[in-house]
Write a protein that holds these residues in place. Structure first.
Motif, PDB file in Angstrom:
ATOM      1  N   TRP A  10      44.525 -20.651 -43.468  1.00  0.00           N
ATOM      2  CA  TRP A  10      44.258 -21.443 -44.579  1.00  0.00           C
ATOM      3  C   TRP A  10      44.261 -20.984 -45.703  1.00  0.00           C
ATOM      4  O   TRP A  10      43.818 -20.342 -46.110  1.00  0.00           O
ATOM      5  N   THR A  11      45.057 -21.716 -46.733  1.00  0.00           N
ATOM      6  CA  THR A  11      44.991 -21.230 -47.991  1.00  0.00           C
ATOM      7  C   THR A  11      45.109 -22.350 -49.249  1.00  0.00           C
ATOM      8  O   THR A  11      45.492 -23.532 -49.180  1.00  0.00           O
ATOM      9  N   VAL A  12      44.359 -21.932 -50.443  1.00  0.00           N
ATOM     10  CA  VAL A  12      44.498 -23.485 -51.783  1.00  0.00           C
ATOM     11  C   VAL A  12      45.320 -23.001 -52.885  1.00  0.00           C
ATOM     12  O   VAL A  12      44.794 -22.072 -53.122  1.00  0.00           O
ATOM     13  N   GLY A  13      46.434 -23.506 -53.565  1.00  0.00           N
ATOM     14  CA  GLY A  13      47.063 -22.361 -54.678  1.00  0.00           C
ATOM     15  C   GLY A  13      46.745 -23.238 -56.224  1.00  0.00           C
ATOM     16  O   GLY A  13      47.030 -25.336 -55.476  1.00  0.00           O
ATOM     17  N   LYS A  14      46.362 -22.871 -56.723  1.00  0.00           N
ATOM     18  CA  LYS A  14      45.452 -23.744 -57.660  1.00  0.00           C
ATOM     19  C   LYS A  14      46.794 -24.786 -58.399  1.00  0.00           C
ATOM     20  O   LYS A  14      48.307 -23.836 -59.305  1.00  0.00           O
ATOM     21  N   TYR A  15      46.436 -25.247 -59.446  1.00  0.00           N
ATOM     22  CA  TYR A  15      46.540 -26.465 -60.394  1.00  0.00           C
ATOM     23  C   TYR A  15      47.168 -25.366 -61.928  1.00  0.00           C
ATOM     24  O   TYR A  15      45.887 -25.191 -62.576  1.00  0.00           O
ATOM     25  N   ASP A  16      47.602 -25.943 -62.944  1.00  0.00           N
ATOM     26  CA  ASP A  16      47.838 -25.409 -63.717  1.00  0.00           C
ATOM     27  C   ASP A  16      48.125 -24.066 -64.195  1.00  0.00           C
ATOM     28  O   ASP A  16      46.858 -23.819 -64.846  1.00  0.00           O
TER      29      ASP A  16
END
Length: 207
Positions: free
Chosen positions: A50-56
C-alpha cells in the motif's frame, strides 16, 4: 467578493462543511509515502503493498511516453497504490459527470469523474487508472451515494500501463470530458494548483 469565488468564478467550496467518506480503505497504517522525485516509479511502487503518491510533486523521469511531451512532470493529483481490484468509493453523494477510457500509453486508462455540490458550490473528483468494469455501465447523470463503490484498481493492461493504483484529483472548474491534466509543465503549475486543489482537502492527511 472575490474571496468567496472559486477559480471558475463560481461559489467557493467550503471543504470543511462535509464529513468526507474515504475514497480507498487502506487496511494498514503502515503504508509507504513514495518519493517519486528520483524518477523511478516501479522501484518506489514495489516498496510496499500500500502506497501514497504526493500532490504537487516534481517527478522528472516518470512520464516518458509521448503523451507528456517531455515537459509535463508536476503531479496534480494524489495516488493511492494497492492490489488490482481494490475498490474505490465516492467521497460524498453526487452524480456521474463522465466516465470512459483514455487509451494513450501512460494515460489514465479507465476513468470516472463524479460531480459534487456543497451548498451552491460544485466541484469534480476524478478517479483514474481503473479497471474496465469500472466504466462498463456508467452514464452521465447517474446518482452516486457517499461510500458507494464506483470502481476498482485496474491492471496494467487497462490502467494506462502503470503499477496498480488510483489517481485522485479535485477540480473546481468543470472538465469537458473524462479527463484532467494529472501532470502539468512547471510553467503551468501555479494555475493548476488553483484549478486542481490538494486532494487532501477531502481525503484527509494521508501524509
Amino acid at each position: 467578493n472575490s474571496l468567496n469565488m472559486d477559480a471558475d468564478g463560481g461559489p467557493k467550496v467550503d471543504w470543511t462543511a462535509v464529513e468526507w467518506h474515504p475514497a480507498v480503505t487502506i487496511p494498514t497504517e503502515d503504508y509507504k509515502v513514495l518519493d517519486l522525485t528520483k524518477g523511478d516509479w516501479e522501484a518506489e511502487a514495489g516498496l510496499a503493498e500500500w502506497t501514497v503518491g504526493k500532490y504537487d510533486e516534481v517527478r522528472e523521469g516518470v512520464y516518458n511516453t509521448p503523451l507528456f511531451g517531455g515537459v509535463r512532470n508536476v503531479h496534480i493529483g494524489l495516488d493511492v497504490g494497492g492490489p488490482v481490484g481494490t475498490a474505490v468509493m465516492a467521497i460524498a453523494g453526487g452524480t456521474v459527470h463522465s466516465a470512459g477510457y483514455n487509451p494513450a500509453a501512460g494515460d489514465y486508462g479507465h476513468v470516472v469523474v463524479i460531480e459534487h455540490c456543497v451548498g451552491d458550490a460544485k466541484f469534480w473528483f476524478l478517479y483514474g487508472h481503473l479497471s474496465a468494469a469500472s466504466t462498463a455501465r456508467k452514464a452521465s447523470g447517474q446518482p452516486v451515494a457517499a461510500g458507494e463503490v464506483i470502481g476498482w484498481f485496474g491492471g496494467k493492461d487497462e490502467n494506462g500501463g502503470w503499477a496498480p493504483h488510483v489517481h485522485l484529483q479535485l477540480a473546481v472548474v468543470e472538465p469537458t470530458t473524462h479527463d484532467m491534466p494529472g501532470v502539468v509543465a512547471k510553467e503551468d503549475r501555479e494555475i493548476a494548483l488553483t484549478t486542481y486543489p490538494d486532494p487532501r482537502l477531502v481525503l484527509g492527511p494521508l501524509y
